[in-house]
Write an enzyme that holds these catalytic residues in place. Structure first.
Site, PDB file in Angstrom:
ATOM      1  CD  GLU A  48     131.241 105.050  52.430  1.00  0.00           C
ATOM      2  OE1 GLU A  48     130.950 104.096  53.173  1.00  0.00           O
ATOM      3  OE2 GLU A  48     131.221 104.975  51.160  1.00  0.00           O
ATOM      4  CG  PHE A 110     135.836  92.205  57.310  1.00  0.00           C
ATOM      5  CD1 PHE A 110     135.685  91.851  55.974  1.00  0.00           C
ATOM      6  CD2 PHE A 110     134.820  92.910  57.928  1.00  0.00           C
ATOM      7  CE1 PHE A 110     134.543  92.185  55.278  1.00  0.00           C
ATOM      8  CE2 PHE A 110     133.666  93.251  57.237  1.00  0.00           C
ATOM      9  CZ  PHE A 110     133.530  92.892  55.900  1.00  0.00           C
ATOM     10  CD  GLN A 111     133.961  96.667  56.065  1.00  0.00           C
ATOM     11  OE1 GLN A 111     133.639  97.132  57.159  1.00  0.00           O
ATOM     12  NE2 GLN A 111     133.142  96.701  55.016  1.00  0.00           N
ATOM     13  CE  LYS A 160     132.695  97.567  66.856  1.00  0.00           C
ATOM     14  NZ  LYS A 160     132.041  96.477  66.081  1.00  0.00           N
ATOM     15  CG  MET A 470     136.893 121.078  29.409  1.00  0.00           C
ATOM     16  SD  MET A 470     136.706 122.656  28.571  1.00  0.00           S
ATOM     17  CE  MET A 470     136.034 123.670  29.882  1.00  0.00           C
TER      18      MET A 470
END
Length: 559
Positions: A48, A110-111, A160, A470
């Site tokens: 993502e 959940f999530q 949802k 760097m």
């Protein structure tokens, strides 16, 4: 009756979206089901974070709002670094996230994650939509907020059940009106007149141009202003490309790894005209020594930036394109500061960028010069973060705006490769190169799966020194070469590419560079270039932390 997911897809189409970058999951399944039959092009990334960076690269290369999509919980959280990157560099993206149903909000379902709260400090605005009928209005507002004023990311969180619920199609407002949000585009006439007076009186004027010039599409006005009045221009990292690299008034980048002559000019100028720049610490060095002899005009669309880091004499809040047009219209023809220009030409001649060309090693600067010779400015160059980024900014000649894409403010390793994917869909007509280090490319190397799946012709040029370059440079210069956890084991990147079905070449000598670059450009799909460069090559000049910008390691006092 239409579902929320259907309303979302139709709303994106109304805003002109043609491509979005995302990764599916449970909370966004209703949206993905609508995407199945949608004319929108969806690019399935492998992480993502890459979706957010790809939307960012798309926005920077096109000037339009980029869009990314992720599910709830870990999916949404994985967007955070990309959203923060866009926020720091004022890039317009709309991030759409799934969320658990409204009935489960706050129950540690959940999530579930409070992505609205998490992203509040790194977005211009964000929404948690609880009424399906609000979706068209919210999407219209999100795009408007992201793409106006000082641009930036907006997040829309969609539970949802909001996506699955069917409602009578709501009326979409023709115009967005948001109380308290009214960006100033037209500069104050009195302040513009004061600026014109200072410009007319100045003997050693200098333009300091930042990313705001590019985001407001003000490059033609900037070049006309500078050329018409003989005013030299130095740019920030984000402003590169706003004036052609080979324009006689262009001094290149200033600051920590800027050109010596740009830093000398800032130190000696008597008028500094800051346009769409924010006086970042990597630009200014020790702030009290930055432009110590100069009156300062600061033009910026965000009033919060003016005077934040440096006191200014003439503040002008407004869109840089509009303000520059007004200044040009009001400014009489004047002498082109010939003595000042002559002095700067002397600095440019005697203090050029330089590196050890003739010791038989493969130098990254040479690779960038060869790339420049082949592409001749007709390409989009994206970079990762670190030495690869600075060498590209120094040695590639950018002639047009929106052809240089990099993470400036946040300095996000792993940004370049997915941003290059987004840039390709914005500019499919030109080659897109990602200039990477061997450390940063491994942060999102899984996106080789994305470019292989869609045959995206991004060319990955890895400047491979087997170090976190760097950080190693700082350890060499300031920590007695104590290379604490910065050495990387050798990696065969060409073989990794081959595992995904991607062609590539390992390059170990100077005479192999141009043939390898030509092979990459001639390839119809993605291509991996593994350049085995001098391992302890440094980026010079360099201003140490806390020093004035004319106190450069690897530089020389002005002559």
């Amino acid at each position: 009756m239409k579902t929320g997911a259907k309303l979302l897809i139709e709303s994106l189409q109304r805003e002109g979206t043609d491509t979005l970058f995302g990764y599916p999951g449970g909370s966004v399944l209703p949206i993905y089901d609508e995407l199945y039959d949608s004319p929108l092009r969806h690019i399935l990334v492998r992480h993502e974070q890459a979706a957010a960076h790809a939307a960012d690269g798309y926005a920077r290369a096109s000037g339009r709002v980029g869009v990314c999509l992720a599910t709830s919980g870990p999916g949404a959280c994985n967007l955070v670094t990309g959203i923060a990157t866009a926020y720091m560099d004022s890039v317009p993206i709309v991030a759409i996230t799934g969320q658990v149903p409204t009935t489960m909000l706050g129950n540690d379902a959940f999530q579930e994650s409070d992505i609205q709260g998490i992203t509040m400090p790194i977005t211009k605005h964000n929404y948690l939509v609880k009424d399906t009928s609000d979706i068209p209005r919210v999407i219209k507002e999100a795009f408007y907020i992201a793409g106006t004023g000082r641009q930036g990311p907006v997040l829309v969180d969609l539970p949802k059940d909001v996506n699955t619920r069917s409602v009578k199609e709501p009326v979409v407002p023709e115009k967005v009106v948001l109380r308290g949000y009214n960006p100033t585009y037209k500069g104050n006439k009195r302040q513009i007149d004061r600026a014109i007076e200072l410009i007319t009186a100045a003997e050693r004027p200098l333009i300091y141009a930042g990313g705001g010039v590019i985001s407001s599409n003000a490059s033609p006005e900037l070049v006309a202003f500078a050329s018409g009045h003989g005013i030299p221009v130095t740019t920030t990292l984000m402003g590169i490309g706003c004036i052609p690299c080979d324009h006689p008034l262009n001094l290149g980048m200033l600051g920590m790894h800027g050109t010596e002559y740009a830093n000398f000019a800032v130190t000696e100028c008597d008028l500094l005209i800051a346009i769409g720049a924010r006086f970042d610490d990597r630009v200014t060095g020790r702030i009290e020594t930055f432009a110590p002899h100069a009156k300062i005009i600061h033009i910026d669309i965000d009033p919060a930036e003016i005077g934040k880091n440096k006191r200014v004499d003439v503040p002008i809040v407004g869109d840089t394109k509009a303000v520059l047009a007004d200044i040009i219209a009001g400014l009489a023809k004047k002498n082109a500061c010939e003595a000042w220009q002559k002095r700067i030409r002397h600095w440019k001649q005697n203090h050029p960028l330089r590196y050890g060309k003739d010791n038989g090693c493969l130098h990254p600067q040479f690779i960038l010069q060869q790339m420049n010779e082949l592409l001749k400015g007709d390409a989009v160059i994206v970079s990762e973060v670190g030495q690869n980024q600075m060498w590209t900014a120094q040695y590639f000649c950018f002639r047009h705006p929106r052809t240089w894409i990099t993470s400036g403010g946040l300095g996000t390793m792993g940004y370049g490769f997915p941003a290059a994917i987004g840039a390709h869909f914005a500019r499919p007509d030109v080659p897109v190169f990602d200039v990477a280090g061997d450390g940063s490319i491994q942060m999102n190397i899984q996106e080789m799966g994305t470019v292989a799946q869609y045959k995206i012709p991004v060319k990955i040029a890895i400047l491979n020194n087997m170090y976190l370059g760097m950080v190693r440079q700082w350890q060499e210069l300031f920590y007695d070469r104590r290379y604490s956890y910065t050495e990387l084991p050798p990696v065969e990147f060409v073989k990794i590419g081959q595992a995904y079905g991607i062609d590539g070449i390992k390059v170990e000598s100077c005479d192999e560079v141009m043939p390898a670059l030509k092979a990459a450009v001639d390839c119809d799909g993605p291509f991996v270039l593994d350049f085995r460069i001098e391992r302890e090559e440094n980026v010079f000049p360099m201003v140490p932390a806390g020093a004035a910008i004319n106190e450069m390691i690897g530089g020389h006092p002005p002559s």
